[in-house]
Write an enzyme that holds these catalytic residues in place. Structure first.
Site, PDB file in Angstrom:
ATOM      1  N   HIS A   8       7.348 -50.366  54.836  1.00 44.18           N
ATOM      2  CA  HIS A   8       6.550 -51.008  55.895  1.00 44.18           C
ATOM      3  C   HIS A   8       7.037 -50.506  57.251  1.00 44.18           C
ATOM      4  CE1 HIS A   8       5.025 -53.880  52.941  1.00 44.18           C
ATOM      5  NE2 HIS A   8       6.248 -54.232  52.614  1.00 44.18           N
ATOM      6  N   TYR A 194       8.568 -64.240  48.978  1.00 45.34           N
ATOM      7  CA  TYR A 194       8.231 -62.925  48.411  1.00 45.34           C
ATOM      8  C   TYR A 194       8.439 -62.928  46.887  1.00 45.34           C
ATOM      9  CZ  TYR A 194       7.956 -60.350  52.926  1.00 45.34           C
ATOM     10  OH  TYR A 194       7.605 -59.869  54.166  1.00 45.34           O
ATOM     11  N   GLU A 284      11.671 -50.356  49.959  1.00 50.66           N
ATOM     12  CA  GLU A 284      11.306 -51.280  51.036  1.00 50.66           C
ATOM     13  C   GLU A 284      12.320 -51.250  52.166  1.00 50.66           C
ATOM     14  OE1 GLU A 284      10.461 -55.416  50.047  1.00 50.66           O
ATOM     15  OE2 GLU A 284       9.053 -55.582  51.717  1.00 50.66           O
TER      16      GLU A 284
END
Lengths: 342, 342
Positions: A8, A194, A284
């Site tokens: 991200h 999450y 990530e």
């Protein structure tokens, strides 16, 4: 080639956050609502935030290409209405597009959707289509809980979501099932919400028969599948109680897990329990856990070390995890790479 | 001795469920509300439901004693008000008490609490005290989400819960953190809500500093700790980001995980990652997953096989998991056993 399918843009220039804060203020006080054109970020700024962060770490750790999407915790679909989400998603996706144009060898885009609690997901299709057709994005992030921890939308197997699935199938793109910030005090965003969402998604898919309606639909469950691989016996047993086929057949033609599990024993379990064809390399980074593990002296989120370190994978298996599976699950990524002669 | 610290009375005579259904009907139509005295279950019926089920399996699988509590999914604290929960909890706890009287060598009680959404947990203290002092129960089940999947209560670290903790410390009993039925369509009860609650509880305890206020408080996280051991690197990393002490210090003097993980790789991970002093043998049979694992030919929930099968535990370690730790974490159980010369 090593493809990280879960990155991200967590390091975007501060101007983006400032604009968003003005947008949020503008929900209550329309006089404060900024125009899109007021957000100014230069290519040099984009370059700097990427080169010093994600790209530096990719080089350091040895990955080549990242499937890159807007910052997950900033999607915050619970804020404002569809108009607010729509403007925000368009801005964030365009920034990702610019990053992929600046670094075509290292980043390929995945879209956030302009979801909004209580709004028909059909409303997301236009942004999705733009991102794939105009920006060349290869995937989307689908938030199963746009309410941010109150879980007011129907399960992923409900027809509510079908307009998105129909477009995904038509365009041949997978969805990563990824929630955003929790606005429920019970759920820490990256430590509870999450992981719970990942577990919840897997169980919803076990309960339903979604892939009977969409045999080619593909979903990626991030963060190593939440709790699912650790409790794989439980899930196999629950599927059996529900008179479903074996999970290999019921789930694993369509569902994939990433490797965002931040210690060796977790990756060892994942690679032991889940067939190698269903595991996709991901880190990530730069994300929820940025520190150095005092037990190893290496960053928690340097997941390549665990893939290298596990005894469960052969060289062929590692190729699948690093590249082969990603090319299969993200056909548009494969096509783009082939065009580049890769 | 092999102590199973996680058993529910899932096989109670049908009269109990019938009475509960009448009670639920009575919430809307007070004319239908049954009296407590209308529930009639004989000792012979209790004996039969236990002997043919839990006790038969304990003998077959080789465990000696079960910490036994009312059926978790039937607690359903979201139904009705405090009065409804209070009557229902008293009935369920009394049945458990009768089972422990009928089978004093094999069952010891743990209480459900008369929790109700929005009601001060202080209201649970009287039932808790009765169960410990009059019934000889050695633990409680504490539901962190009495709303049943909407998560409307504050986190476990909030002062909201302190009246229960104060009484637990005074009486020296641990709490298993255990939710009940989900009434949120997103969360399958045993496949998502249970596991998510475990994960959520661990993260709440990491975020807070509860054990600074209650250094002797003990909590058991069931179902192998939800996702926490599989993501132990993530949790160690998040604790570090939050500037908390190492989890061994911050959590593991007070928090324990049971072994309700229904396949060998899960138990292997649990026993590799979590110190053996923090692992308590449990099966939660006859519970969520009652079938035979086609991969092994044995019941999924025969967790003793996995404890025997793992290479991570020495004989001394197995003693701790089966008995020693339970005696330490449940001091009133230890005292009761000593009284029996065990």
């Amino acid at each position: 080639m090593i493809i990280d399918i879960h990155g991200h843009y967590t390091t975007a220039p501060k101007a983006l956050e400032d604009w968003r804060n003005r947008q949020i203020a503008g929900i209550k006080d329309p006089a404060q609502m900024p125009r899109v054109s007021e957000l100014k970020i230069s290519d040099d700024e984009l370059r700097e935030t990427i080169e010093k962060n994600q790209l530096a770490k990719m080089r350091e750790r040895g990955s080549d290409l990242t499937v890159f999407s807007p910052r997950a915790s900033f999607m915050a679909h619970h804020i404002g209405d569809f108009e607010v989400s729509s403007t925000w998603a368009a801005i964030c996706n365009e920034l990702i597009h610019r990053v992929t144009q600046l670094f075509p060898d290292h980043f390929v885009g995945a879209a956030m959707l302009p979801q909004s609690p209580g709004v028909d997901p059909r409303s997301c299709v236009a942004e999705l289509e733009k991102c794939v057709k105009e920006y060349g994005f290869v995937a989307i992030n689908l938030n199963p809980d746009p309410s941010g921890g109150h879980w007011t939308s129907p399960p992923l197997t409900d027809r509510h979501w079908y307009p998105v699935y129909e477009k995904m199938v038509e365009l041949d793109i997978p969805a990563m099932i990824h929630v955003s910030t929790s606005c429920n005090a019970c759920f820490h965003t990256t430590g509870a919400h999450y992981i719970n969402a990942d577990t919840t998604a897997v169980m919803q898919l076990i309960q339903g028969d979604l892939f009977r309606d969409f045999p080619t639909l593909k979903m990626v469950i991030p963060h190593g599948g939440g709790a699912a691989p650790y409790h794989w016996g439980r899930y196999r047993g629950l599927a059996q109680e529900l008179k479903k086929p074996l999970l290999t057949e019921h789930l694993l033609n369509n569902v994939f897990f990433d490797t965002c599990v931040y210690h060796q024993p977790g990756i060892d379990l994942l690679t032991q329990v889940i067939p190698v064809d269903n595991i996709l390399f991901a880190s990530e980074m730069i994300g929820a856990v940025r520190g150095i593990d005092p037990q190893t002296g290496h960053p928690f989120d340097d997941t390549k070390r665990y893939i290298e370190g596990t005894l469960n994978l052969s060289a062929d298996d590692r190729y699948k995890v690093y590249e082969g599976n990603a090319r299969r699950v993200y056909p548009r990524l494969d096509a783009a790479l082939r065009k580049q002669g890769k």
